[in-house]
Design a protein around this motif. Structure first.
Motif, short mmCIF file in Angstrom:
data_model
loop_
_atom_site.label_atom_id
_atom_site.label_comp_id
_atom_site.label_asym_id
_atom_site.label_seq_id
_atom_site.Cartn_x
_atom_site.Cartn_y
_atom_site.Cartn_z
N VAL A 42 -0.60 0.17 20.84
CA VAL A 42 -0.09 0.69 19.58
C VAL A 42 0.30 2.15 19.80
O VAL A 42 -0.54 2.98 20.15
CB VAL A 42 -1.13 0.59 18.45
CG1 VAL A 42 -0.51 1.04 17.13
CG2 VAL A 42 -1.68 -0.82 18.34
N LEU A 43 1.57 2.45 19.61
CA LEU A 43 2.07 3.82 19.74
C LEU A 43 2.18 4.41 18.33
O LEU A 43 2.93 3.90 17.50
CB LEU A 43 3.43 3.84 20.43
CG LEU A 43 3.45 3.26 21.86
CD1 LEU A 43 4.87 3.25 22.41
CD2 LEU A 43 2.52 4.05 22.78
N VAL A 48 4.19 2.66 15.27
CA VAL A 48 3.71 3.05 13.94
C VAL A 48 4.06 4.51 13.72
O VAL A 48 3.78 5.37 14.56
CB VAL A 48 2.18 2.85 13.82
CG1 VAL A 48 1.71 3.27 12.42
CG2 VAL A 48 1.79 1.40 14.09
N TYR A 49 4.66 4.79 12.56
CA TYR A 49 4.98 6.17 12.18
C TYR A 49 4.09 6.57 11.00
O TYR A 49 4.04 5.87 9.99
CB TYR A 49 6.45 6.29 11.78
CG TYR A 49 7.41 6.15 12.94
CD1 TYR A 49 7.90 7.27 13.61
CD2 TYR A 49 7.80 4.88 13.40
CE1 TYR A 49 8.77 7.14 14.67
CE2 TYR A 49 8.67 4.75 14.47
CZ TYR A 49 9.15 5.88 15.10
OH TYR A 49 10.02 5.75 16.17
N ILE A 91 -4.00 4.49 7.85
CA ILE A 91 -3.61 4.20 9.23
C ILE A 91 -4.65 3.36 9.96
O ILE A 91 -4.31 2.44 10.71
CB ILE A 91 -3.32 5.52 10.00
CG1 ILE A 91 -2.75 5.20 11.39
CG2 ILE A 91 -4.55 6.40 10.10
CD1 ILE A 91 -1.41 4.51 11.37
N VAL A 92 -5.94 3.65 9.76
CA VAL A 92 -6.98 2.90 10.46
C VAL A 92 -6.97 1.44 10.03
O VAL A 92 -7.02 0.53 10.86
CB VAL A 92 -8.36 3.54 10.20
CG1 VAL A 92 -9.47 2.65 10.75
CG2 VAL A 92 -8.45 4.92 10.85
N ARG A 93 -6.90 1.21 8.72
CA ARG A 93 -6.88 -0.17 8.23
C ARG A 93 -5.62 -0.89 8.71
O ARG A 93 -5.67 -2.08 9.04
CB ARG A 93 -6.94 -0.17 6.69
CG ARG A 93 -6.94 -1.56 6.09
CD ARG A 93 -6.96 -1.49 4.57
NE ARG A 93 -8.16 -0.81 4.09
CZ ARG A 93 -8.42 -0.61 2.80
NH1 ARG A 93 -7.53 -1.00 1.87
NH2 ARG A 93 -9.52 0.00 2.43
#
Length: 233
Positions: A132-133, A165-166, A179-181
């Protein structure tokens, strides 16, 4: 066996909780009343349940009610403290790296694997979904950087799912507090043994990178306390 000397610069658990509460109260002024209400409601439920089992005594129901109320307060406070801590650093360079540090076991986080002179940064996660970037900064500057990082990882980790992911509040971006979820719901494509293989394959890629000193400001002590509360430690 001699006790390890206490680090005078390391805040105590009580100090961490106090700092977490102060930061939470700034963004959530009613936190005190909310926690009191949670304690009373959960405590009353716990008391009532055990009183049905032991109707001849009040000792056990009271003790159980206090314990259940305290547990409920810790859970609610931990979640609200985490949200407040993230809100306090939202928009600062390195904020996403701090938030991703809350991920539980089974994830390998590498902050700042790609960056621009304007402090736009790309972080990398290796976990169950694959690679995951995570990018934070100006989207226009990040897109070519993200494309370059994706190509690099595809060359050394062929066949491994790569997610982009931005972080941000615009359309198509993921807010910092979510973001964590979000990354934990990307799926389970890699088993632990496969993750080890992926980490070994990208190790050579990282050996040729220049180091980026991420800003140290965004991660307050209360963030560490909130992370500990969320992990139950």
């Amino acid at each position: 066996m001699a006790k390890k000397p206490k680090d005078p610069n390391k805040p105590s658990r009580i100090s961490q909780i106090r700092q977490s509460y102060q930061i939470t109260k700034k963004s959530d002024p009613r936190i005190g009343l909310i926690l009191l209400g949670v304690f009373l409601v959960a405590g009353a439920i716990g008391f009532g349940l055990l009183y049905l089992v032991f109707p001849d005594t009040l000792v056990f129901p009271i003790i159980f009610g206090v314990l259940l109320g305290t547990l409920a307060v810790l859970i609610v406070f931990g979640r609200r403290a985490q949200s407040a801590a993230l809100a306090s650093i939202d928009g600062q360079p390195g904020a996403a790296a701090a938030a991703l540090g809350m991920l539980r076991r089974g994830w390998k986080t590498d902050p700042g694997i790609g960056f621009t002179k304007q402090q736009d940064v790309i972080h990398r996660l290796v976990g169950p979904p694959g690679i995951v970037l995570v990018a934070e900064g100006n989207p226009n500057r990040l897109k070519p950087l993200m494309s370059a990082e994706r190509r690099k990882h595809e060359r050394v980790a062929d066949g491994v799912p790569i997610h982009e992911v931005y972080v941000g509040n615009a359309e198509g971006e993921i807010p910092l507090k979510k973001i964590v979820r979000y990354v934990t719901k990307l799926g389970r494509n890699l088993k632990p043994a496969q993750m080890t293989d992926v980490l070994m394959r990208i190790k050579a890629l990282d050996a040729n990178r220049s180091n980026i000193p991420l800003p140290k400001g965004p991660v307050p002590t209360s963030m560490k306390g909130a992370r500990s509360n969320m992990r139950g430690r």
